[in-house]
Design an enzyme around this catalytic site. Sequence first.
Site, mmCIF file in Angstrom:
data_model
loop_
_atom_site.group_PDB
_atom_site.id
_atom_site.type_symbol
_atom_site.label_atom_id
_atom_site.label_comp_id
_atom_site.label_asym_id
_atom_site.label_seq_id
_atom_site.Cartn_x
_atom_site.Cartn_y
_atom_site.Cartn_z
ATOM 1 N N LEU A 95 38.462 35.948 32.055
ATOM 2 C CA LEU A 95 37.022 35.710 31.883
ATOM 3 C C LEU A 95 36.408 34.921 33.035
ATOM 4 O O LEU A 95 35.193 34.768 33.092
ATOM 5 C CB LEU A 95 36.761 35.007 30.549
ATOM 6 N N HIS B 213 53.957 37.348 33.492
ATOM 7 C CA HIS B 213 53.260 38.299 34.362
ATOM 8 C C HIS B 213 54.196 39.360 34.954
ATOM 9 O O HIS B 213 53.733 40.356 35.523
ATOM 10 C CB HIS B 213 52.531 37.490 35.435
ATOM 11 N N ASP C 283 44.165 43.510 30.582
ATOM 12 C CA ASP C 283 44.212 42.841 31.894
ATOM 13 C C ASP C 283 42.864 42.973 32.597
ATOM 14 O O ASP C 283 42.796 43.126 33.827
ATOM 15 C CB ASP C 283 45.354 43.357 32.774
ATOM 16 N N HIS D 251 36.225 41.441 39.635
ATOM 17 C CA HIS D 251 36.164 40.877 40.983
ATOM 18 C C HIS D 251 34.813 41.189 41.615
ATOM 19 O O HIS D 251 34.192 42.215 41.317
ATOM 20 C CB HIS D 251 37.279 41.461 41.860
ATOM 21 N N PRO E 188 43.392 42.224 43.665
ATOM 22 C CA PRO E 188 43.866 43.159 42.647
ATOM 23 C C PRO E 188 43.197 42.903 41.304
ATOM 24 O O PRO E 188 42.996 41.749 40.925
ATOM 25 C CB PRO E 188 45.359 42.838 42.575
HETATM 26 O O1 DOR Z 1 45.499 42.778 38.927
HETATM 27 C C1 DOR Z 1 45.595 41.623 38.543
HETATM 28 N N1 DOR Z 1 44.523 40.821 38.499
HETATM 29 N N2 DOR Z 1 46.780 41.156 38.171
HETATM 30 C C2 DOR Z 1 46.977 39.841 37.894
HETATM 31 O O2 DOR Z 1 48.058 39.468 37.570
HETATM 32 C C3 DOR Z 1 45.878 38.878 38.012
HETATM 33 C C4 DOR Z 1 44.589 39.552 37.864
HETATM 34 C C5 DOR Z 1 43.461 38.713 38.316
HETATM 35 O O3 DOR Z 1 43.351 37.558 37.879
HETATM 36 O O4 DOR Z 1 42.613 39.197 39.073
HETATM 37 ZN ZN ZN Z 2 49.475 39.780 35.597
HETATM 38 ZN ZN ZN Z 3 46.208 39.448 34.220
HETATM 39 ZN ZN ZN Z 4 35.822 44.679 39.008
#
Ligand code: DOR
Ligand code: ZN
Ligand code: ZN
Ligand code: ZN
Length: 391
Positions: A21, A139, A265, A269, A283
């Site tokens: 979040l 993880h 998950d 971003h 990621p």
């Molecule tokens: O793709 C991912 N994004 N994997 C993770 O383990 C963390 C997460 C993130 O917080 O952006």
């Molecule tokens: Zn993860």
């Molecule tokens: Zn995650």
């Molecule tokens: Zn996004």
Amino acid sequence: EVIEGNGAVLLPGFVDLHTHLREPGREDTETIETGSKAAALGGYTAVFAMANTDPVADNAVIVEHVARRGKEVGLVDVHPVGAVTVGLKGEKLAELGTMANSKANVKVFSDDGLCVHDPLIMRRALEYSKALGAVIAQHAEEPRLTIGAQAHEGENASRLGLQGWPAAAEESIVARDCILAKQVDAKLHVCHVSTTGTADVLRWAKARGTKVSAEVTPHHLILTDDRLSTYDPVNKVNPPLRTQADVDALRQALADGTIDCVATDHAPHAIQDKDCEWSAARPGMLGLQTALGIVVETMVKTGLLDWRGVARVMSERPAEIAGLTDQGRPIAAGEPANLVLVDPDATWTVNGAELASVAGNTPFEGMELPGAVTATILRGRVTALAGRIAE
Ligand code: DOR
Ligand code: ZN
Ligand code: ZN
Ligand code: ZN
């Protein structure tokens, strides 16, 4: 208030064991309020807010803040996850007991996005967690095998000159932690299983009586590393998108119970962290509003799960794993319930800009998904109706 349910499927409210979040710290990508809206619209009545915020949720002050803010927003039960270690990639165990006994009542601790690679820390965490009646969600990445890794190790990554993320990075640490959990007799939850080999390790561990559970993400049920050919970092995620053989094995493992549940998950971003070179991109993918559609597409339409099975993997098992007592169980007559009403015949087209998250970039842009959330009901109160947040 009467909601017409003709032809609809009524399910227990969904429970997401794995949601980022971003509050505190990255409110430019998601807040507890925007993430709660996305959750309600996606059919969720409970989410577990991951600990890799800024500052990290490794103490009672932060987890209590997250819990309080979730209650103020009031659209979904926000359960804070506590970090296993102090700080990002910490080498010191956090005070799990203080977080468990805080007002946030933390029941899930995780190293997601943080990575505990010291087996002694992990073993201690499992011991404390067992004493607290909690679970450790790991993880599933051995970080010494993923230094510089950018994408699934294979032909597609080689062709693009991207350093590979080997399946062994996941499988080796899952095996290690299953062995530690069995020794300690503690509860371990494996996050975002992405390979055939991890499913095999889980089968072995469960057969020998390990208290291990596991989740798979919607994106690992539908996307493969063929997406690398687009060069679009919207497809970058940890663990990486794997092969079609892995996708098929993950679907089978979810159908047969080797993998217990689906968790998003959800990892928003900022556009500048996605619309850039692959190696510079962060990621993570949005997941809360597209999860159901992908489960229907990959598991229901293929005959691998019926709607009873959807209730199991989206609500009942995640509730059990996290020790929730008020979700995903039969309710007594007159008791306020957590429910989601789904139109199984509706289809909708994903438009990132219309999703409730602050971040709008999604690998499912333009995809037509089956199954629409008609209504989400939290303890008898409508939180989302016909694609809108209820006022
Ligand atoms: O793709 C991912 N994004 N994997 C993770 O383990 C963390 C997460 C993130 O917080 O952006
Ligand atoms: Zn993860
Ligand atoms: Zn995650
Ligand atoms: Zn996004």
